[in-house]
Design an enzyme around this catalytic site. Structure first.
Site, short mmCIF file in Angstrom:
data_model
loop_
_atom_site.label_atom_id
_atom_site.label_comp_id
_atom_site.label_asym_id
_atom_site.label_seq_id
_atom_site.Cartn_x
_atom_site.Cartn_y
_atom_site.Cartn_z
N CYS A 2 1.79 8.08 -11.77
CA CYS A 2 2.30 8.72 -12.77
C CYS A 2 1.78 10.09 -12.94
O CYS A 2 1.05 10.42 -12.11
CB CYS A 2 1.81 7.74 -13.91
SG CYS A 2 2.49 6.04 -14.01
N ARG A 27 6.10 12.49 -9.25
CA ARG A 27 5.07 11.39 -9.30
C ARG A 27 5.71 10.27 -9.73
O ARG A 27 5.09 9.35 -9.55
CB ARG A 27 3.84 11.96 -9.87
CG ARG A 27 2.94 13.14 -9.03
CD ARG A 27 1.95 13.71 -10.04
NE ARG A 27 0.95 12.61 -10.36
CZ ARG A 27 -0.16 12.56 -9.66
NH1 ARG A 27 -0.38 13.66 -8.83
NH2 ARG A 27 -1.16 11.61 -9.78
N TRP A 75 5.89 5.87 -13.30
CA TRP A 75 6.31 4.93 -12.31
C TRP A 75 5.82 3.75 -12.70
O TRP A 75 4.73 3.35 -12.58
CB TRP A 75 5.80 5.55 -11.03
CG TRP A 75 6.28 4.93 -9.82
CD1 TRP A 75 7.65 4.81 -9.32
CD2 TRP A 75 5.49 4.04 -8.68
NE1 TRP A 75 7.60 4.06 -8.08
CE2 TRP A 75 6.45 3.56 -7.71
CE3 TRP A 75 4.06 4.00 -8.64
CZ2 TRP A 75 5.97 2.82 -6.74
CZ3 TRP A 75 3.60 3.25 -7.31
CH2 TRP A 75 4.60 2.58 -6.37
N ASN A 101 -2.78 6.74 -15.86
CA ASN A 101 -2.33 6.27 -14.43
C ASN A 101 -3.24 5.30 -13.79
O ASN A 101 -4.40 5.14 -13.89
CB ASN A 101 -2.51 7.87 -13.53
CG ASN A 101 -1.97 7.58 -12.35
OD1 ASN A 101 -0.88 6.71 -11.99
ND2 ASN A 101 -2.26 8.52 -11.62
N GLY A 102 -2.59 4.25 -12.99
CA GLY A 102 -3.57 3.36 -12.21
C GLY A 102 -3.28 2.10 -12.82
O GLY A 102 -2.04 1.74 -13.50
N GLU A 487 9.52 8.71 12.61
CA GLU A 487 9.57 9.64 11.35
C GLU A 487 11.07 10.05 10.97
O GLU A 487 11.50 10.13 9.90
CB GLU A 487 8.76 10.83 11.70
CG GLU A 487 8.80 11.89 10.73
CD GLU A 487 8.58 11.72 9.03
OE1 GLU A 487 8.08 10.29 8.94
OE2 GLU A 487 8.69 12.33 8.36
N LYS A 491 12.69 9.16 7.19
CA LYS A 491 13.42 10.53 6.40
C LYS A 491 14.59 9.91 5.87
O LYS A 491 14.89 10.24 4.59
CB LYS A 491 13.34 11.74 7.38
CG LYS A 491 12.21 12.45 7.48
CD LYS A 491 11.72 13.25 6.28
CE LYS A 491 10.58 12.65 5.35
NZ LYS A 491 9.33 11.91 5.79
N GLU A 494 14.41 6.97 3.31
CA GLU A 494 13.84 6.95 2.03
C GLU A 494 14.77 8.01 1.17
O GLU A 494 14.47 7.88 -0.15
CB GLU A 494 12.50 7.52 2.02
CG GLU A 494 12.09 8.73 2.71
CD GLU A 494 10.82 9.26 2.65
OE1 GLU A 494 9.90 8.70 1.86
OE2 GLU A 494 10.13 9.90 3.52
N HIS A 510 14.97 -4.72 25.52
CA HIS A 510 14.36 -6.30 25.38
C HIS A 510 14.98 -6.52 23.64
O HIS A 510 14.28 -7.48 23.21
CB HIS A 510 12.73 -5.86 25.09
CG HIS A 510 12.17 -5.35 26.27
ND1 HIS A 510 12.35 -6.30 27.31
CD2 HIS A 510 12.11 -4.28 26.79
CE1 HIS A 510 11.79 -5.56 28.41
NE2 HIS A 510 11.47 -4.35 28.02
N LYS A 609 5.56 10.35 -5.20
CA LYS A 609 5.20 11.20 -4.12
C LYS A 609 3.66 10.72 -3.32
O LYS A 609 3.40 10.72 -2.21
CB LYS A 609 4.82 12.59 -4.88
CG LYS A 609 4.35 13.66 -3.80
CD LYS A 609 5.33 13.86 -2.46
CE LYS A 609 4.76 14.85 -1.59
NZ LYS A 609 5.37 14.70 -0.35
C1 AGP Z 1 6.69 10.39 3.24
O1 AGP Z 1 8.13 10.93 3.22
C2 AGP Z 1 6.67 9.32 2.25
N1 AGP Z 1 6.84 10.04 0.89
C3 AGP Z 1 5.38 8.61 2.24
O2 AGP Z 1 5.57 7.78 3.55
C4 AGP Z 1 4.15 9.37 2.61
O3 AGP Z 1 3.99 9.98 3.83
C5 AGP Z 1 3.00 8.36 2.49
O4 AGP Z 1 3.00 7.79 1.18
C6 AGP Z 1 1.52 8.82 2.67
O5 AGP Z 1 1.34 9.74 1.62
P1 AGP Z 1 -0.07 10.91 1.88
O6 AGP Z 1 0.13 11.52 3.02
O7 AGP Z 1 -0.19 11.43 0.66
O8 AGP Z 1 -1.13 9.92 2.03
#
Ligand code: AGP
Length: 614
Positions: A2, A27, A75, A101-102, A487, A491, A494, A510, A609
């Site tokens: 959050c 966030r 969140w 937050n938490g 990666e 991208k 997500e 395989h 994030k």
């Molecule tokens: C990446 O596009 C994602 N948002 C997610 O996988 C992110 O890389 C992952 O949560 C790790 O975050 P960090 O690099 O802040 O530890």
């Protein structure tokens, strides 16, 4: 995870809090709210489910003003995303408001105890128990700080809290318990700020105090006091943040992600600056201290990370093993500590984390520390937990990364891993001075190579027009570009919600080749490198089964155009740096497909994030 913002000063708190929350919305964005202490009146609260814009509309319709307040963008973890569960939460007597937050791990036991004493709760959240505890201690005669400290001592789990009191409308109380994402106090002139992340308050101040674990800060407009939960005063350091406020703004781009994709030539330059010594053909890493003897004594490196950062780690394995002949393992933060890893004082545990607050990565770092390993981090956020607990670090210097989908942090991580490989290669006597100079010189061209790909960025909108309605994608790569396939797939899935998988190309025969049909585009990374011929044969196998191929090829490769349905091109790049360039077209492809599908690129559903909960 959050977003938290607080203000105390001479100005109206409401617009400052709303603007701060806007910069933190990445966030979490299930609901939002704010509370303001009003002159000689009750604490005013406004909350709304959904995006921050709805809260702003509510505040416009029902104004709220005062010189001290707290705000939150959520969140959801405990309690569905709705107005009733939105923060801030007020205690039963309206004396104390909290944003959080938490996760309060023992909240059910606390709630049952309070209900047995006659308390009734207005929400389903874990958060609400803490203001009930505090108001109970206040009613028993405790002063505000004592009541808050007593309540915090009863809370279990990783949490960050910000409190506002009706009885003391001159002060905010901020507390950090464990790794639930940081709390930063911003120091102004006759005003002070609290935020869970720097961008929320960067336009007001660059003087920041990062609250350490199990500490309580009392913040008034003219003073900041920090104490332990036992009330012992603690000295604190003031950091000056080098980021400029413009960096945390989106304009003139449509999305933060778009801005951050196009910033990569600059962020790569920034992460190289001061580290690649082009004059003498060497690498200097100011955040690491290692003697040649210590470097020779290293037995292995274990890279731990999550998500995109974990894929950077997979590229890092190639870089560190090639440049420094040091064995490297790569593991997910969420897996590492459950496998009883074989590490010791001759191991380097390297965490890669943009936010520096990813709880799985932090927990893995703690495991590395417990087993006596040397702890390093490649991190973007100054003052983050990972930055603070590392024995050594390499700052990404990527500037604030606001888009949930990580882009410039990924490419700066790759460059930092390359720099680390050169640094260790020299210390370990693996790279001769000539070889080291060649490796350093290769870096000089990298920003320009990235810029040449970005110059054609708009062409990807056309490609998105062709493929936006597909439901599945497959990404194939080999060797150092296999992690780029992973990666690229991440991208896409997500931000566009299209199902996508990254696969080592050699694995197709395989099993996955059974998936091939004309409906599922296959993105094949087939740049001119040591595995080019194998990738061409892979493309032919897919085409022989009516598959559709989008090939990533080296400029000037005319053969591949006869085999693939679409071709994305990149300039010729030194092999160890090719992942930095090759990911750019895949970022652009994912971005334009998501935009064409009308997705919320910067705030994809269900994501945040930085993941500060397990
Ligand atoms: C990446 O596009 C994602 N948002 C997610 O996988 C992110 O890389 C992952 O949560 C790790 O975050 P960090 O690099 O802040 O530890």
């Amino acid at each position: 995870m959050c977003g938290i913002v607080g203000y105390v000063g001479e100005r109206d708190a409401t617009p400052i809090i709303l603007e701060g929350l806007k910069r933190l919305e990445y966030r979490g964005y299930d609901s939002a709210g704010l509370a303001v202490a009003q002159e000689d009146g009750p604490i005013g609260v406004r909350r709304e489910a959904g995006k921050l814009a709805r809260l702003a509309e509510k505040v416009q319709a029902e104004p709220l003003s005062g010189n001290i307040g707290i705000g939150h963008t959520r969140w959801a973890t405990h309690g569905e995303p709705c107005e009733r569960n939105a923060h801030p939460h007020l205690g039963p007597g309206g004396q104390v408001a909290v944003v959080h937050n938490g996760i309060i791990e023992n909240f059910r036991a606390l709630r049952e105890e309070l209900e047995a004493e006659g308390h009734t709760f207005a929400s389903d959240t874990d958060t609400e128990v803490v203001v009930h505890l505090i108001e109970g201690y206040l009613a028993g005669g405790a002063d505000l700080e004592t009541a808050v400290r007593r309540a915090l001592k009863r809370v279990k789990g990783a949490n960050a809290f910000l409190f506002l009191s009706r009885r003391h409308p001159d002060r905010l109380l901020a507390a950090r318990l464990g790794n639930a994402g940081g709390l930063t106090v911003g120091l102004g002139d006759g005003e002070n700020f609290v935020a869970s992340d720097i961008p929320a308050i960067l336009e007001h101040t660059r003087q920041m105090v990062f609250l350490e674990d199990r500490l309580l800060a009392t913040v008034t407009r003219r003073e900041v006091r920090v104490e332990t939960l036992e009330g012992t005063p603690v000295p604190f350091e003031v950091h000056t943040i080098p980021w400029d406020p413009v960096a945390a703004a989106k304009e003139p781009y449509r999305h933060f992600m778009q801005k951050e994709i196009y910033e990569q030539a600059r962020s790569i330059t920034d992460t190289i600056r001061g580290r690649a010594d082009f004059e003498n053909g060497r690498v200097r890493l100011e955040g690491l201290t290692l003697t040649p003897e210590e470097a020779h004594d290293l037995e292995k490196m274990v890279i731990i990370a999550c998500g995109t950062s974990a894929y950077a780690g997979l590229v890092g394995k190639f870089l560190i093993e090639t440049l420094a002949s040091l064995p490297v393992e790569v593991d997910y933060g969420s897996e590492f500590r459950y496998r009883n890893p074989l590490i010791n004082k001759r191991t380097v545990v390297l965490a890669i984390t943009q936010s520096g607050e990813t709880v799985d990565t932090l927990a893995a770092m703690e495991e590395g520390r417990r087993k006596g390993a040397r702890l390093w981090s490649i991190v973007n956020v100054i003052g983050s937990q990972a930055h603070r607990i590392s024995d050594g670090h390499i700052l990404m210097h990527a500037g604030p990364e606001i888009g949930v989908a990580s882009t410039k942090a990924f490419t700066t991580s790759l460059v930092d891993l390359y720099l680390l490989g050169c640094y260790l290669g020299e210390l370990r006597g693996v790279l001769s001075s000539d070889e080291l100079r060649r490796r350093v010189d290769d870096l000089a061209r990298l920003p320009d190579l990235v810029g040449r790909v970005l110059d054609h960025g708009d062409e990807y909108a056309q490609l998105a027009q062709t493929f936006y309605d597909r439901e599945h994608f497959l990404y194939l790569g080999r060797g150092i570009n296999y992690p780029i396939a992973l990666e690229g797939a991440l991208k896409l899935k997500e931000i566009s919600y299209i199902h996508a998988e990254g696969y080592p190309a050699g694995e197709m025969k395989h099993g996955p080749i059974a998936l091939i049909d004309e409906a599922m585009p296959v993105v094949a990374i087939a740049v001119r490198d040591s595995v080019y011929d194998k990738m061409i044969s892979q493309i032919e196998q897919v085409k022989a089964r009516e598959g559709t191929v989008i090939a990533l090829a080296t400029e000037g490769d005319t053969d591949i155009a006869e085999k693939a349905d679409s071709v994305l091109t990149v300039p010729e790049t030194p092999p160890l740096l090719s992942p930095v360039v090759n990911i750019i077209p895949l970022q652009l492809l994912a971005y334009h497909l998501a935009v064409r599908r009308g997705c919320d690129v910067d705030q994809p559903r269900n994501l945040a994030k930085s993941v500060t909960v397990e």
